[in-house]
Write a protein that holds these residues in place. Structure first.
Motif, PDB file in Angstrom:
ATOM      1  N   SER A  43       0.841  -1.218   0.000  1.00 26.72           N
ATOM      2  CA  SER A  43       0.000   0.000   0.000  1.00 26.72           C
ATOM      3  C   SER A  43       0.859   1.244   0.000  1.00 26.72           C
ATOM      4  N   CYS A  74      -6.857  -6.039  -8.682  1.00 28.83           N
ATOM      5  CA  CYS A  74      -6.669  -5.519  -7.327  1.00 28.83           C
ATOM      6  C   CYS A  74      -7.521  -4.274  -7.115  1.00 28.83           C
ATOM      7  N   GLY A  77     -11.387  -5.314  -7.604  1.00 30.51           N
ATOM      8  CA  GLY A  77     -11.851  -6.377  -6.713  1.00 30.51           C
ATOM      9  C   GLY A  77     -12.622  -7.460  -7.444  1.00 30.51           C
ATOM     10  N   LYS A 112      -8.564 -10.987  -0.714  1.00 31.29           N
ATOM     11  CA  LYS A 112      -9.107  -9.952   0.169  1.00 31.29           C
ATOM     12  C   LYS A 112      -9.053 -10.386   1.628  1.00 31.29           C
ATOM     13  N   ASP A 113      -8.909  -9.433   2.516  1.00 28.76           N
ATOM     14  CA  ASP A 113      -8.921  -9.778   3.939  1.00 28.76           C
ATOM     15  C   ASP A 113     -10.356  -9.901   4.441  1.00 28.76           C
ATOM     16  N   ASP A 115     -12.241  -7.990   6.015  1.00 30.21           N
ATOM     17  CA  ASP A 115     -13.099  -6.821   5.810  1.00 30.21           C
ATOM     18  C   ASP A 115     -13.279  -6.504   4.336  1.00 30.21           C
ATOM     19  N   LYS A 117     -10.944  -5.811   2.252  1.00 30.77           N
ATOM     20  CA  LYS A 117      -9.882  -4.943   1.720  1.00 30.77           C
ATOM     21  C   LYS A 117      -8.869  -5.766   0.931  1.00 30.77           C
TER      22      LYS A 117
END
Ligand code: C2E
Ligand code: SIN
Ligand code: SIN
Ligand code: FE
Length: 369
Positions: A43, A74, A77, A112-113, A115, A117
């Motif tokens: 990030s 990415c 998504g 993705k995590d 949440d 993200k």
């Protein structure tokens, strides 16, 4: 069942590197793809980089978020399934140019995590026969979900271990704070010397790491010794020395019944680092291999550091004089095999001593090895 096998292989892996390699191998195998890459999101730099790229060699590929197929996946998504990469405007040929490869079919899904993200992208290239189908995509999505949660767990574990190690190191700082002018560098040297000797005698890496963090706790029992003794500028009276000689007992009590391997090692070290190979040491008069190995190592390292540095009660000895003394005491105070290993480490020990001036704070201990 493939998924069960996959789950079994990744479950015990807590190191992110191994984990991702296993995941990529399995994915490539299961989907019959020629290449498989796991891109992770950086990030801070706003780019994706290949943590693992099977079939590509050693090169790390980097791609800005939003560029190329991986960047697209990415950013949006959503998954992408392409039959002919060179006819897709999102595809960047840059990587093929670097790796001398011809990409044809591409299947990429986001990682993705919890949440939602983005963590990265999972990409497979060039299916053995035909294009990737919906079944492949469904499969890759499931594997991506498992992989993402495993990545998250590995990260949580690494953070936990890091804070565990840092706390232990701070404990050692507290214990040494009163009687060392340079607590941080003293602990740093003890830790480094211990690591060198442990590696020299061939102990496994994870044990070496635990020893590096356990060794600075060797004198933790000194917190229970009064200032009037601990900080006395001159020679101790026999009574004072008797009191001082209790510090291994206090240390062992403080670490009694520890559960982690690291703190068990620390307990043995605190308890037995003043035992002598010939049985003349304290507190228990243990002899030879009855003294735990970890304590035999730290005993050598501790005396070496005590002699080569200034103490309130003594000046610093030269390295030559110190090594002569250590050799002379081999088989008396010290385990001869540890002294041999220590002597073989001498060039690296002297390097460390010379580097000492550049060291700063406990941050050194944040990393590994
Ligand atoms: P320390 O200062 O960390 O020293 C650790 C060990 O290094 C000592 O264990 C001893 O084996 C060795 N060592 C240190 N200085 C000398 C030295 O001048 N000559 C020789 N041959 N060996 C030395 P030891 O003797 O069991 O002492 C344990 C701790 O007791 C020392 O830890 C220090 O904190 C304290 N201590 C020992 N002697 C004195 C003293 O005369 N005055 C004061 N204030 N403290 C002392
Ligand atoms: C891309 O994501 O556009 C590049 C695909 C690759 O060659 O890895
Ligand atoms: C130092 O040598 O000053 C400190 C290094 C450390 O404590 O990690
Ligand atoms: Fe001690």
């Amino acid at each position: 069942m493939l998924l069960a096998r996959f789950g079994r292989r990744i479950a015990p892996e807590t190191r992110i590197d191994n984990l991702l390699t296993i995941i990529a191998e399995e994915v490539r195998h299961i989907l019959n793809a020629d290449r498989c890459s796991v891109f992770l999101l950086d990030s801070a730099r706003k780019e994706l980089w290949t943590k693992v790229a099977l079939g590509v060699g050693e090169k790390v590929l980097r791609i800005p978020i939003g560029q190329g197929i991986a960047g697209f996946v990415c950013k949006t998504g959503s998954a992408v399934n392409i039959r002919d990469a060179y006819r897709d405007t999102r595809f960047t040929q840059d990587f093929d140019k670097i790796t001398g490869y011809q990409t044809k079919t591409v299947l990429a899904v986001p990682l993705k995590d919890r949440d939602g993200k983005p963590l990265g992208v999972f990409e497979v290239l060039n299916k053995g026969k035909g294009a990737f189908n919906e079944e492949d995509e469904g499969f890759l999505r499931i594997l991506a979900t498992i992989a993402a949660s495993a990545i998250e767990n590995a990260r949580l574990y690494e953070n936990l271990r890091k804070s565990h190690l840092e706390t232990i190191y701070r404990m050692a700082m507290v214990a040494e704070y009163r009687d060392q002018h340079d607590t941080a560098s003293h602990l740093h040297r003890i830790s480094k010397y211990t690591g060198l000797v442990a590696a020299e005698i061939g102990l496994p890496l994870d044990l070496i790491e635990d020893l590096r963090y356990a060794s600075p706790l060797h004198d933790i029992g000194k917190v229970a010794i009064p200032d009037s003794i601990l900080l006395k500028p001159g020679k101790l009276t026999p009574d004072e020395y008797e009191e001082m000689k209790k510090h291994p007992v206090y240390g062992a009590r403080m670490l009694e019944n520890a559960e982690s391997r690291l703190l068990k090692l620390a307990r043995n070290i605190a308890s037995a680092h003043h035992e002598h190979w010939d049985g003349t040491g304290y507190p228990d008069g243990l002899e030879g291999e009855d003294i735990p190995l970890e304590a035999r190592i730290v005993s050598v390292v501790d005396v070496f550091d005590a002699l080569t540095t200034r103490r309130v009660y003594k000046g610093a000895w030269s390295v030559d004089d110190t090594f002569s003394y250590m050799l002379e005491q081999s088989g008396r105070l010290f385990d001869p095999s540890i002294i041999e290993a220590f002597v073989r480490c001498r060039p690296r020990i002297e390097e460390l001593m010379a580097d000492e001036g550049h060291m700063t704070g406990a941050g050194e201990f944040g990393g590994t090895a």
